[in-house]
Design an enzyme around this catalytic site. Structure first.
Site, PDB file in Angstrom:
ATOM      1  N   ASP A 163       0.846  -1.194   0.000  1.00 40.00           N
ATOM      2  CA  ASP A 163       0.000   0.000   0.000  1.00 40.00           C
ATOM      3  C   ASP A 163       0.889   1.254   0.000  1.00 40.00           C
ATOM      4  O   ASP A 163       1.845   1.327  -0.776  1.00 40.00           O
ATOM      5  CB  ASP A 163      -0.949  -0.025   1.205  1.00 40.00           C
ATOM      6  N   HIS A 214      -4.755  -7.912   0.695  1.00 41.81           N
ATOM      7  CA  HIS A 214      -4.042  -6.639   0.815  1.00 41.81           C
ATOM      8  C   HIS A 214      -3.348  -6.478   2.160  1.00 41.81           C
ATOM      9  O   HIS A 214      -2.268  -5.900   2.235  1.00 41.81           O
ATOM     10  CB  HIS A 214      -5.045  -5.501   0.605  1.00 41.81           C
ATOM     11  N   TYR A 257      -2.975  10.934   0.650  1.00 40.95           N
ATOM     12  CA  TYR A 257      -3.450  10.663  -0.707  1.00 40.95           C
ATOM     13  C   TYR A 257      -3.385  11.921  -1.565  1.00 40.95           C
ATOM     14  O   TYR A 257      -3.187  11.849  -2.783  1.00 40.95           O
ATOM     15  CB  TYR A 257      -4.885  10.149  -0.683  1.00 40.95           C
TER      16      TYR A 257
END
Length: 381
Positions: free
Chosen positions: A176, A360, A306
């Site tokens: 990630d 994930h 982000y």
């Protein structure tokens, strides 16, 4: 200066959380297949009921505190990190970086397999010194107060942190957001990073494509098409985080139920649970991760990365390549993963392994399998 750290949430904050949970106002029920439109209503009711009645934060706090934790001030920013030394006399340093909506906590169950392999049928000389920092804006690290704290900047902080701990060279691992941080470390400090392991390829990775590079293969084009389809179906959260993170931050910072819904849906969607989230994670594990976000009020600061990361994208468009030897473990329920040929355009891939289970949050979902991959790759170098 490195200072020891213990988690100690004031009781009034724990009481405030329970009070908020009791005052929940629930959305109307819409009859659709569970999880089809997002977080499942019946699961959330059960999760919140458990959080407010049976879940024991103090018990989980004690478990978290069983791992040695520290704070180090780097570039004026207090960085929280786990530092567990391996059992061997010559343990290799291993720097692991988490992502969102995880935290340092998602890596902890893998730590014993890495630091004390002799307890699991391995050799003590194969142990690692494990360092797991909390990214700025996450958990107990400081929250950034200015723009510019993206993956590249975090990598620079990590290099200084490792210097302060006395490690001149080390292995790095990430998934990630951690995959981007670890890639930046390998690009900027190839003389220090002795091996790079990834269980996710950074979303900002776009290798150079020109008349001098091989044309896209059918497999690579199918991957790009898959990413486009996934982004259309599943990427709304990421678009919001990148463009308007402050809008959702108010709701998630004020409501523990809203926060839990925003986070738990990703654990269900991105794990190898065949629709049943509890096949991969216990309610305690899910709620401990969520509680860390709640008690540190870090959801707003965590999702801002982000928006900050794309301001300094990975520079592969300039033809730059990671020269550090790179290992990739592909878990079947991971977000869209590129074929090896695509990754090799920008990384020196020397190890590529397909797993038979996992998703994930590999270290949290399958800690022994995850740790085994790190042992296999790093000890092969």
């Amino acid at each position: 200066m490195v200072r020891p750290f213990k988690i100690s949430i004031p009781q009034q904050e724990v009481d405030d959380l329970f009070s908020r949970l009791k005052q929940a106002r629930w959305p109307s029920i819409f009859h659709e297949k569970p999880w089809a439109l997002g977080t499942d209503h019946s699961f959330m009711k059960r999760l919140i009921d458990y959080w407010g009645s049976e879940y024991n934060w103090r018990e989980q706090e004690n478990w978290l505190n069983s791992f040695p934790q520290f704070i180090e001030t780097v570039d004026g920013m207090n960085i929280h990190f786990i530092h567990v030394r391996g059992e061997g006399a010559s343990s290799k340093p291993l720097l692991i970086t988490h992502g969102w909506p995880g935290s340092f906590m998602e890596m902890l169950k893998a730590v014993p397999y890495l630091t004390t392999p002799s307890l699991f049928g391995g050799k003590s000389e194969d142990s690692f010194d494990v360092i797991i920092p909390s990214i700025p804006g996450f958990a107990f690290s400081d929250k950034p107060t200015r723009p510019g704290v993206g993956s590249r900047y975090v990598a620079e902080l990590w290099a200084k942190l490792m210097d302060s701990l006395g490690y001149e060279s080390y292995f790095v691992q990430g998934g990630d957001i951690g995959a981007g941080v670890s890639t930046w470390l390998s690009l900027m400090y190839p003389d220090r990073v002795k091996g790079l392991h990834l269980n996710f390829i950074p979303g900002s990775y776009k290798p150079l494509l020109s008349e001098e590079t091989p044309p896209l293969s059918d497999e690579e084009q199918k991957y790009l098409d898959k990413v486009a389809g996934w982004t259309e179906r599943e990427g709304a959260y990421g678009a919001l985080h990148k463009t308007k993170p402050e809008t959702i931050a108010f709701a998630l910072s004020d409501s523990p139920i809203g926060l839990a819904s925003w986070i738990v849906e990703k654990f269900q969607a991105w794990s190898d649970c065949n629709g049943d989230i509890e096949a991969s994670f216990s309610l305690d594990d899910l709620l401990t991760n969520i509680s860390i976000y709640w008690f540190t009020n870090s959801i707003a600061s965590s999702i801002r990365i982000y928006a900050e990361g794309p301001k300094m994208p990975l520079p592969f468009s300039e033809g730059q390549k990671v020269t550090v030897k790179t290992g990739v473990s592909v878990f079947p329920k991971e977000l869209p993963m590129p074929p090896r040929s695509w990754v090799e355009r920008g990384y020196n891939v020397t190890y590529w392994e397909h797993m038979n289970k996992g998703g994930h949050f590999a270290a949290m979902e399958n800690p022994e399998l995850f740790a085994g991959q790190l042992h296999h790759f790093f000890h092969s170098l």
